[in-house]
Design a protein around this motif. Structure first.
Motif, PDB file in Angstrom:
ATOM      1  N   PRO A  31      72.807  56.106  45.200  1.00  8.20           N
ATOM      2  CA  PRO A  31      71.877  57.048  45.836  1.00  8.20           C
ATOM      3  C   PRO A  31      72.604  58.207  46.497  1.00  8.20           C
ATOM      4  CG  PRO A  31      72.080  55.075  47.152  1.00  8.20           C
ATOM      5  CD  PRO A  31      72.800  54.792  45.874  1.00  8.20           C
ATOM      6  N   HIS A  32      71.891  59.309  46.609  1.00  9.92           N
ATOM      7  CA  HIS A  32      72.412  60.462  47.339  1.00  9.92           C
ATOM      8  C   HIS A  32      71.931  60.352  48.781  1.00  9.92           C
ATOM      9  CE1 HIS A  32      73.760  64.611  48.010  1.00  9.92           C
ATOM     10  NE2 HIS A  32      72.665  64.744  48.736  1.00  9.92           N
ATOM     11  N   ILE A  33      72.865  60.233  49.702  1.00 10.49           N
ATOM     12  CA  ILE A  33      72.517  60.193  51.123  1.00 10.49           C
ATOM     13  C   ILE A  33      72.616  61.618  51.659  1.00 10.49           C
ATOM     14  CG2 ILE A  33      73.047  59.203  53.375  1.00 10.49           C
ATOM     15  CD1 ILE A  33      72.035  57.207  51.255  1.00 10.49           C
ATOM     16  N   SER A  79      72.891  64.801  53.944  1.00  9.35           N
ATOM     17  CA  SER A  79      73.494  65.153  55.231  1.00  9.35           C
ATOM     18  C   SER A  79      72.429  65.797  56.113  1.00  9.35           C
ATOM     19  CB  SER A  79      74.652  66.130  55.025  1.00  9.35           C
ATOM     20  OG  SER A  79      74.169  67.392  54.559  1.00  9.35           O
ATOM     21  N   HIS A  80      72.733  65.911  57.407  1.00  8.35           N
ATOM     22  CA  HIS A  80      71.787  66.565  58.325  1.00  8.35           C
ATOM     23  C   HIS A  80      71.558  68.020  57.888  1.00  8.35           C
ATOM     24  CE1 HIS A  80      71.284  63.352  61.180  1.00  8.35           C
ATOM     25  NE2 HIS A  80      72.590  63.243  61.400  1.00  8.35           N
ATOM     26  N   GLU A  81      72.610  68.669  57.458  1.00  6.03           N
ATOM     27  CA  GLU A  81      72.490  70.064  57.026  1.00  6.03           C
ATOM     28  C   GLU A  81      71.596  70.180  55.789  1.00  6.03           C
ATOM     29  OE1 GLU A  81      75.311  68.484  57.671  1.00  6.03           O
ATOM     30  OE2 GLU A  81      75.830  69.450  59.596  1.00  6.03           O
ATOM     31  N   GLU A  82      71.768  69.260  54.847  1.00  2.89           N
ATOM     32  CA  GLU A  82      70.948  69.285  53.636  1.00  2.89           C
ATOM     33  C   GLU A  82      69.486  69.025  53.964  1.00  2.89           C
ATOM     34  OE1 GLU A  82      73.900  67.833  50.025  1.00  2.89           O
ATOM     35  OE2 GLU A  82      72.984  66.320  51.320  1.00  2.89           O
ATOM     36  N   LEU A  83      69.226  68.074  54.858  1.00  2.00           N
ATOM     37  CA  LEU A  83      67.842  67.774  55.230  1.00  2.00           C
ATOM     38  C   LEU A  83      67.181  68.981  55.890  1.00  2.00           C
ATOM     39  CD1 LEU A  83      68.234  64.153  56.653  1.00  2.00           C
ATOM     40  CD2 LEU A  83      66.998  64.803  54.578  1.00  2.00           C
ATOM     41  N   GLN A  84      67.891  69.613  56.799  1.00  2.00           N
ATOM     42  CA  GLN A  84      67.331  70.780  57.495  1.00  2.00           C
ATOM     43  C   GLN A  84      67.018  71.896  56.516  1.00  2.00           C
ATOM     44  OE1 GLN A  84      69.794  72.251  60.675  1.00  2.00           O
ATOM     45  NE2 GLN A  84      68.268  73.733  61.383  1.00  2.00           N
ATOM     46  N   LEU A  85      67.940  72.152  55.595  1.00  2.00           N
ATOM     47  CA  LEU A  85      67.731  73.202  54.606  1.00  2.00           C
ATOM     48  C   LEU A  85      66.616  72.827  53.635  1.00  2.00           C
ATOM     49  CD1 LEU A  85      68.637  75.909  53.474  1.00  2.00           C
ATOM     50  CD2 LEU A  85      70.431  74.720  52.181  1.00  2.00           C
ATOM     51  N   GLY A 112      77.898  62.917  42.987  1.00  2.00           N
ATOM     52  CA  GLY A 112      77.423  61.780  42.202  1.00  2.00           C
ATOM     53  C   GLY A 112      76.156  62.125  41.453  1.00  2.00           C
ATOM     54  N   ASN A 113      75.197  61.217  41.500  1.00  2.00           N
ATOM     55  CA  ASN A 113      73.915  61.436  40.833  1.00  2.00           C
ATOM     56  C   ASN A 113      73.088  62.498  41.561  1.00  2.00           C
ATOM     57  OD1 ASN A 113      74.159  59.250  38.830  1.00  2.00           O
ATOM     58  ND2 ASN A 113      74.050  57.885  40.602  1.00  2.00           N
ATOM     59  N   TYR A 153      63.317  58.989  46.015  1.00  2.00           N
ATOM     60  CA  TYR A 153      63.618  57.683  46.614  1.00  2.00           C
ATOM     61  C   TYR A 153      64.839  57.754  47.524  1.00  2.00           C
ATOM     62  CZ  TYR A 153      62.533  52.661  46.434  1.00  2.00           C
ATOM     63  OH  TYR A 153      62.110  51.392  46.736  1.00  2.00           O
ATOM     64  N   ASP A 154      65.707  58.741  47.281  1.00  2.00           N
ATOM     65  CA  ASP A 154      66.919  58.846  48.093  1.00  2.00           C
ATOM     66  C   ASP A 154      66.615  59.271  49.530  1.00  2.00           C
ATOM     67  OD1 ASP A 154      68.462  58.028  45.987  1.00  2.00           O
ATOM     68  OD2 ASP A 154      68.960  60.058  45.322  1.00  2.00           O
ATOM     69  N   LEU A 155      65.450  59.848  49.772  1.00  2.00           N
ATOM     70  CA  LEU A 155      65.052  60.137  51.152  1.00  2.00           C
ATOM     71  C   LEU A 155      64.824  58.829  51.911  1.00  2.00           C
ATOM     72  CD1 LEU A 155      62.668  63.119  50.428  1.00  2.00           C
ATOM     73  CD2 LEU A 155      64.794  63.240  51.743  1.00  2.00           C
ATOM     74  N   ARG A 156      64.282  57.837  51.233  1.00  2.00           N
ATOM     75  CA  ARG A 156      64.116  56.496  51.819  1.00  2.00           C
ATOM     76  C   ARG A 156      65.483  55.862  52.068  1.00  2.00           C
ATOM     77  NH1 ARG A 156      60.735  51.734  51.852  1.00  2.00           N
ATOM     78  NH2 ARG A 156      61.706  49.901  50.916  1.00  2.00           N
ATOM     79  N   HIS A 157      66.380  55.984  51.086  1.00  2.00           N
ATOM     80  CA  HIS A 157      67.737  55.456  51.263  1.00  2.00           C
ATOM     81  C   HIS A 157      68.428  56.127  52.456  1.00  2.00           C
ATOM     82  CE1 HIS A 157      67.458  53.087  47.724  1.00  2.00           C
ATOM     83  NE2 HIS A 157      67.610  54.060  46.846  1.00  2.00           N
ATOM     84  N   THR A 158      68.226  57.427  52.583  1.00  2.00           N
ATOM     85  CA  THR A 158      68.848  58.160  53.683  1.00  2.00           C
ATOM     86  C   THR A 158      68.304  57.678  55.028  1.00  2.00           C
ATOM     87  OG1 THR A 158      69.154  60.102  52.266  1.00  2.00           O
ATOM     88  CG2 THR A 158      69.276  60.460  54.645  1.00  2.00           C
ATOM     89  N   PHE A 159      67.003  57.462  55.089  1.00  2.00           N
ATOM     90  CA  PHE A 159      66.393  56.945  56.325  1.00  2.00           C
ATOM     91  C   PHE A 159      67.027  55.618  56.725  1.00  2.00           C
ATOM     92  CE2 PHE A 159      63.422  53.654  57.767  1.00  2.00           C
ATOM     93  CZ  PHE A 159      63.090  54.137  59.016  1.00  2.00           C
TER      94      PHE A 159
END
Length: 323
Positions: free
Chosen positions: A109-111, A113-119, A246-247, A252-258
């Motif tokens: 999964p892609h986790i 980063s805080h910067e990626e989430l904000q953007l 990676g991938n 679904y990776d938003l769930r993994h990140t959470f």
């Protein structure tokens, strides 16, 4: 049961589906596959009263443009029907498991980063403004934030019923999720405020919608299963987030990140993971506790600085890393 079956297996299929429904399984997609199987039997095997090898192997032929996953689902439905017939003391051919087997692929999964989430969220707020249906301009940013903030599976987010989201106490009831498990998810104050403001606008545009995210204003229909991926991909491209080690990210990776960031925060704050993990497992609706432990396995890959804290306690779950 809405479908009509015409082959000699009609009564057997109907009894099988009735049993599944009685046990609480919706079985909608499987019912469609069985209707197609019944049509094949009625057309090509009019004299057969059970599933023969010839029937099973005819069904096992891959259809034009059919994916391996689609073939696997199609085989599974008829396999289950054959096992039902066997349990009732009659002969039936069970399609071998190698037909329609999907090769296992490990997805890392892609986790975010805080910067990626904000953007990502900032982009979602503005990149759908030109959509013809006004609600489509504001739904995506709420959906993406909800998947991350509440750790929802994508289909849980897009199929939320209005009657199941309580904007007074900030809870979302998730009925019959994975393995038919119900659960209640609690929103934080920021997410609750976003949902309240969105709902005020949505009720003006589609006042009678059964769904929290109605599909283009249709009161009784939600968005299709590909909608979250379309939304995420459009936001990533518009945000310029296109280079990944990676991938490529999936909804679904938003769930993994959470989950991963929740565990990381607990570790940094000194909480006892033995006590906290069952709460996270229940919150996320995991069928098995091991599914929650999987996120501890991810932490060294994405947050190597935390490794010394968990290496001794969860050593069996964390892979060796080479520097």
């Amino acid at each position: 049961m809405s479908r009509q079956f015409r082959s000699n297996l009609a009564q057997t299929i109907e009894a099988f589906l009735e049993q599944k429904h009685t046990l609480g399984f919706k079985y909608c997609e499987n019912e469609r596959y069985l209707a197609n199987f019944d049509a094949m039997c009625a057309g090509q095997f009019q004299n057969e009263t059970t599933i023969t090898r010839e029937m099973g192997m005819a069904w096992a032929v891959s259809l034009p443009n059919e994916s391996r996953a689609g073939l696997s689902r199609r085989m599974s439905s008829v396999r289950e029907l054959a096992k039902y017939i066997l349990r009732n003391g009659e002969e039936a051919f069970v399609i071998p498991t190698e037909y329609g087997a999907v090769p296992s692929r490990k997805h890392i999964p892609h986790i975010f980063s805080h910067e990626e989430l904000q953007l990502l969220f900032t982009t979602a707020d503005r990149c759908f403004e030109n959509d013809k249906f006004p609600l489509c301009a504001i739904e995506p940013s709420v959906l993406l934030r909800l998947l991350y903030a509440c750790g929802l599976r994508p289909y849980e987010g897009r199929t939320i019923l209005r009657e199941n989201i309580d904007l007074d106490d900030g809870t979302i009831f998730i009925p019959e999720s994975k393995k038919l498990k119900d659960r209640v998810v609690i929103m934080d104050s920021t997410m609750l405020d976003i949902c309240r403001r969105y709902d005020e606008k949505a009720k003006l545009i589609v006042p009678d919608s059964a769904y929290f995210f109605p599909s283009h204003g249709r009161t009784s229909k939600c968005h299709d299963g590909h909608w979250p991926a379309r939304v995420l991909n459009r936001c990533l491209i518009n945000a310029g987030i296109t280079e990944f080690t990676g991938n490529n990210p999936r909804p679904y990776d938003l769930r993994h990140t959470f989950a991963t960031r929740t565990l990381l925060r607990w570790m940094q704050e000194g909480y006892d993971l033995d006590s906290c993990l069952p709460y996270l497992s229940a919150y996320m609706g995991h069928e098995k506790f091991q599914h929650t432990l999987y996120y501890i396995h991810l932490i060294p890959d994405f947050f190597p600085e935390i490794l010394p804290r968990v290496a001794s306690k969860f050593a069996s779950l964390i892979p060796e890393v080479s520097i």
